[in-house]
Design a protein around this motif. Structure first.
Motif, PDB file in Angstrom:
ATOM      1  N   GLN A  64       6.169   8.788   3.535  1.00  0.00           N
ATOM      2  CA  GLN A  64       5.478   8.871   2.257  1.00  0.00           C
ATOM      3  C   GLN A  64       5.838  10.124   1.455  1.00  0.00           C
ATOM      4  OE1 GLN A  64       3.789   6.888   0.401  1.00  0.00           O
ATOM      5  NE2 GLN A  64       3.862   5.204   1.859  1.00  0.00           N
ATOM      6  N   LEU A  65       6.073  11.236   2.138  1.00  0.00           N
ATOM      7  CA  LEU A  65       6.435  12.447   1.402  1.00  0.00           C
ATOM      8  C   LEU A  65       7.820  12.325   0.782  1.00  0.00           C
ATOM      9  CD1 LEU A  65       5.267  15.585   3.412  1.00  0.00           C
ATOM     10  CD2 LEU A  65       4.213  14.531   1.424  1.00  0.00           C
ATOM     11  N   ALA A  66       8.736  11.685   1.522  1.00  0.00           N
ATOM     12  CA  ALA A  66      10.116  11.532   1.045  1.00  0.00           C
ATOM     13  C   ALA A  66      10.681  12.876   0.593  1.00  0.00           C
ATOM     14  CB  ALA A  66      10.190  10.498  -0.072  1.00  0.00           C
ATOM     15  N   ASP A  67      10.424  13.919   1.380  1.00  0.00           N
ATOM     16  CA  ASP A  67      10.887  15.276   1.050  1.00  0.00           C
ATOM     17  C   ASP A  67      11.245  15.971   2.356  1.00  0.00           C
ATOM     18  OD1 ASP A  67      11.399  17.802   0.141  1.00  0.00           O
ATOM     19  OD2 ASP A  67       9.500  18.061  -0.925  1.00  0.00           O
ATOM     20  N   GLU A  68      12.380  15.568   2.930  1.00  0.00           N
ATOM     21  CA  GLU A  68      12.751  16.091   4.242  1.00  0.00           C
ATOM     22  C   GLU A  68      13.015  17.592   4.237  1.00  0.00           C
ATOM     23  OE1 GLU A  68      13.010  15.725   8.310  1.00  0.00           O
ATOM     24  OE2 GLU A  68      12.175  14.413   6.757  1.00  0.00           O
ATOM     25  N   PRO A  69      13.567  18.190   3.182  1.00  0.00           N
ATOM     26  CA  PRO A  69      13.731  19.645   3.197  1.00  0.00           C
ATOM     27  C   PRO A  69      12.403  20.381   3.394  1.00  0.00           C
ATOM     28  CG  PRO A  69      15.108  18.701   1.492  1.00  0.00           C
ATOM     29  CD  PRO A  69      14.243  17.584   2.008  1.00  0.00           C
ATOM     30  N   PHE A  70      11.332  19.843   2.834  1.00  0.00           N
ATOM     31  CA  PHE A  70      10.018  20.461   2.999  1.00  0.00           C
ATOM     32  C   PHE A  70       9.443  20.163   4.385  1.00  0.00           C
ATOM     33  CE2 PHE A  70       5.348  20.234   2.665  1.00  0.00           C
ATOM     34  CZ  PHE A  70       5.067  21.515   2.215  1.00  0.00           C
ATOM     35  N   LEU A  71       9.615  18.923   4.847  1.00  0.00           N
ATOM     36  CA  LEU A  71       8.981  18.505   6.096  1.00  0.00           C
ATOM     37  C   LEU A  71       9.746  18.928   7.338  1.00  0.00           C
ATOM     38  CD1 LEU A  71       6.651  16.984   7.432  1.00  0.00           C
ATOM     39  CD2 LEU A  71       7.992  14.875   7.199  1.00  0.00           C
ATOM     40  N   ALA A 111      -0.323  11.415   2.777  1.00  0.00           N
ATOM     41  CA  ALA A 111       0.578  12.096   3.712  1.00  0.00           C
ATOM     42  C   ALA A 111       0.316  13.594   3.725  1.00  0.00           C
ATOM     43  CB  ALA A 111       2.027  11.818   3.321  1.00  0.00           C
ATOM     44  N   THR A 112       0.005  14.170   2.572  1.00  0.00           N
ATOM     45  CA  THR A 112      -0.288  15.597   2.502  1.00  0.00           C
ATOM     46  C   THR A 112      -1.596  15.911   3.222  1.00  0.00           C
ATOM     47  OG1 THR A 112       0.890  15.764   0.394  1.00  0.00           O
ATOM     48  CG2 THR A 112      -0.621  17.556   0.938  1.00  0.00           C
ATOM     49  N   GLY A 113      -2.572  15.020   3.128  1.00  0.00           N
ATOM     50  CA  GLY A 113      -3.818  15.212   3.857  1.00  0.00           C
ATOM     51  C   GLY A 113      -3.602  15.196   5.357  1.00  0.00           C
ATOM     52  N   ALA A 114      -2.765  14.288   5.830  1.00  0.00           N
ATOM     53  CA  ALA A 114      -2.453  14.248   7.256  1.00  0.00           C
ATOM     54  C   ALA A 114      -1.680  15.496   7.680  1.00  0.00           C
ATOM     55  CB  ALA A 114      -1.644  12.990   7.575  1.00  0.00           C
ATOM     56  N   LEU A 115      -0.752  15.920   6.838  1.00  0.00           N
ATOM     57  CA  LEU A 115       0.041  17.103   7.168  1.00  0.00           C
ATOM     58  C   LEU A 115      -0.829  18.360   7.183  1.00  0.00           C
ATOM     59  CD1 LEU A 115       2.850  18.176   7.842  1.00  0.00           C
ATOM     60  CD2 LEU A 115       3.279  18.399   5.379  1.00  0.00           C
ATOM     61  N   TYR A 116      -1.876  18.376   6.381  1.00  0.00           N
ATOM     62  CA  TYR A 116      -2.826  19.498   6.396  1.00  0.00           C
ATOM     63  C   TYR A 116      -3.367  19.723   7.809  1.00  0.00           C
ATOM     64  CZ  TYR A 116      -7.408  21.749   5.853  1.00  0.00           C
ATOM     65  OH  TYR A 116      -8.504  22.565   5.991  1.00  0.00           O
ATOM     66  N   VAL A 117      -3.642  18.651   8.507  1.00  0.00           N
ATOM     67  CA  VAL A 117      -4.172  18.757   9.868  1.00  0.00           C
ATOM     68  C   VAL A 117      -3.102  19.300  10.819  1.00  0.00           C
ATOM     69  CG1 VAL A 117      -5.162  17.478  11.807  1.00  0.00           C
ATOM     70  CG2 VAL A 117      -5.789  16.882   9.446  1.00  0.00           C
ATOM     71  N   LEU A 118      -1.900  18.771  10.726  1.00  0.00           N
ATOM     72  CA  LEU A 118      -0.833  19.207  11.632  1.00  0.00           C
ATOM     73  C   LEU A 118      -0.405  20.640  11.345  1.00  0.00           C
ATOM     74  CD1 LEU A 118       1.434  16.027  11.926  1.00  0.00           C
ATOM     75  CD2 LEU A 118      -0.642  16.636  13.179  1.00  0.00           C
ATOM     76  N   GLU A 119      -0.269  20.983  10.062  1.00  0.00           N
ATOM     77  CA  GLU A 119       0.129  22.346   9.719  1.00  0.00           C
ATOM     78  C   GLU A 119      -0.977  23.342  10.035  1.00  0.00           C
ATOM     79  OE1 GLU A 119       3.072  24.262   8.061  1.00  0.00           O
ATOM     80  OE2 GLU A 119       3.437  22.816   9.637  1.00  0.00           O
ATOM     81  N   GLY A 120      -2.224  22.955   9.805  1.00  0.00           N
ATOM     82  CA  GLY A 120      -3.334  23.843  10.110  1.00  0.00           C
ATOM     83  C   GLY A 120      -3.400  24.196  11.579  1.00  0.00           C
ATOM     84  N   SER A 121      -2.937  23.284  12.431  1.00  0.00           N
ATOM     85  CA  SER A 121      -2.988  23.544  13.874  1.00  0.00           C
ATOM     86  C   SER A 121      -2.030  24.657  14.291  1.00  0.00           C
ATOM     87  CB  SER A 121      -2.664  22.264  14.653  1.00  0.00           C
ATOM     88  OG  SER A 121      -1.293  21.910  14.542  1.00  0.00           O
ATOM     89  N   THR A 122      -1.067  25.000  13.443  1.00  0.00           N
ATOM     90  CA  THR A 122      -0.155  26.087  13.799  1.00  0.00           C
ATOM     91  C   THR A 122      -0.869  27.430  13.774  1.00  0.00           C
ATOM     92  OG1 THR A 122       0.605  26.492  11.524  1.00  0.00           O
ATOM     93  CG2 THR A 122       1.808  24.836  12.803  1.00  0.00           C
ATOM     94  N   GLY A 154       2.675  32.500   8.689  1.00  0.00           N
ATOM     95  CA  GLY A 154       1.954  32.823   7.459  1.00  0.00           C
ATOM     96  C   GLY A 154       2.666  32.317   6.227  1.00  0.00           C
ATOM     97  N   ALA A 155       3.971  32.532   6.157  1.00  0.00           N
ATOM     98  CA  ALA A 155       4.751  32.096   5.002  1.00  0.00           C
ATOM     99  C   ALA A 155       4.792  30.570   4.910  1.00  0.00           C
ATOM    100  CB  ALA A 155       6.170  32.652   5.087  1.00  0.00           C
ATOM    101  N   MET A 156       4.885  29.904   6.048  1.00  0.00           N
ATOM    102  CA  MET A 156       4.921  28.442   6.042  1.00  0.00           C
ATOM    103  C   MET A 156       3.589  27.871   5.575  1.00  0.00           C
ATOM    104  SD  MET A 156       7.936  27.294   6.962  1.00  0.00           S
ATOM    105  CE  MET A 156       7.782  25.700   7.770  1.00  0.00           C
ATOM    106  N   TRP A 157       2.501  28.491   6.012  1.00  0.00           N
ATOM    107  CA  TRP A 157       1.185  28.018   5.592  1.00  0.00           C
ATOM    108  C   TRP A 157       0.993  28.261   4.090  1.00  0.00           C
ATOM    109  CZ3 TRP A 157      -2.300  24.692   6.605  1.00  0.00           C
ATOM    110  CH2 TRP A 157      -3.590  24.810   6.094  1.00  0.00           C
ATOM    111  N   SER A 158       1.444  29.398   3.602  1.00  0.00           N
ATOM    112  CA  SER A 158       1.345  29.696   2.178  1.00  0.00           C
ATOM    113  C   SER A 158       2.122  28.670   1.357  1.00  0.00           C
ATOM    114  CB  SER A 158       1.866  31.108   1.910  1.00  0.00           C
ATOM    115  OG  SER A 158       1.810  31.414   0.529  1.00  0.00           O
ATOM    116  N   ALA A 159       3.306  28.309   1.812  1.00  0.00           N
ATOM    117  CA  ALA A 159       4.105  27.306   1.100  1.00  0.00           C
ATOM    118  C   ALA A 159       3.418  25.945   1.125  1.00  0.00           C
ATOM    119  CB  ALA A 159       5.492  27.208   1.725  1.00  0.00           C
TER     120      ALA A 159
END
Length: 202
Positions: A64-71, A111-122, A154-159
């Motif tokens: 759904q994001l269709a943005d592999e450089p970001f993901l 997809a961003t909502g789901a990624l919020y959970v996965l990224e937050g776990s870092t 920190g930088a990844m979470w900020s992005a």
């Protein structure tokens, strides 16, 4: 757009955190991670369950994001596989691990909502990683999933927060994003807290 929109955008993360707090707390209570990782076998089993979850959800998010450089730098499936290999599970056994059914993420907002959970776990994962390292004498090898982005956390979470803010002016998208985040927490709790067990290490 009204003058209130910038305030709304700045408050998106706070609203999302508040909306997902009950589901987040339910996950933490059900998981009881300290008890789960008290033995090396228990830690390995948790990684195996996480591997299945990431296998399904990273694929759905990417579609759904269709943005592999970001993901791409946020994908952690390969880290889980490497940790499991280090703990004695061969690649063929890792590839055969169970995974949940595919998930209905139907938009970039979801997809961003789901990624919020996965990224937050870092973020919390740093604490868990240090605990496991001290408990089982592991260093980098065997802990790459919980090390996540390392000094770049920190930088990844900020992005990611910047990406999140893009939905702050769209009430419908925010509702979709929030619903997906709550559902992801719930799905993670069900999957990680289900009866478990993985093949013995080779």
């Amino acid at each position: 757009m009204s003058p209130a929109n910038p305030i709304r955008r700045d408050g998106l993360h706070a609203r999302l955190r508040a909306a997902t707090d009950p589901a987040h707390r339910a996950l933490e209570a059900g998981l009881d991670w300290q008890a789960r990782v008290a033995t090396l076998a228990g830690y390995r089993d948790l990684l195996a369950r996480l591997h299945g979850f990431h296998a399904t959800w990273e694929h759905a998010i990417g579609a759904q994001l269709a943005d592999e450089p970001f993901l791409a730098p946020r994908r952690r499936l390969a880290l889980l596989a490497a940790d499991l290999n280090h703990l004695g599970l061969p690649p063929a056994a890792v590839a055969a691990l169970p995974r949940p059914s595919s998930v209905p993420l139907l938009s970039p907002a979801a997809a961003t909502g789901a990624l919020y959970v996965l990224e937050g776990s870092t973020l919390g994962g740093q604490l868990i990683g240090r605990h496991i390292a001290g408990l089982h004498g592991l260093s980098e090898r065997g802990l790459t999933y919980y090390r996540a982005h390392g000094p770049r956390n920190g930088a990844m979470w900020s992005a990611f927060r910047t990406r999140l803010d893009a939905f702050g002016d769209d009430a419908e998208a925010e509702a979709t994003l929030t619903g997906a985040a709550v559902a992801t927490f719930a799905a993670m709790r069900i999957w990680l807290c289900a009866p478990h067990g993985v093949p013995a290490a080779g």
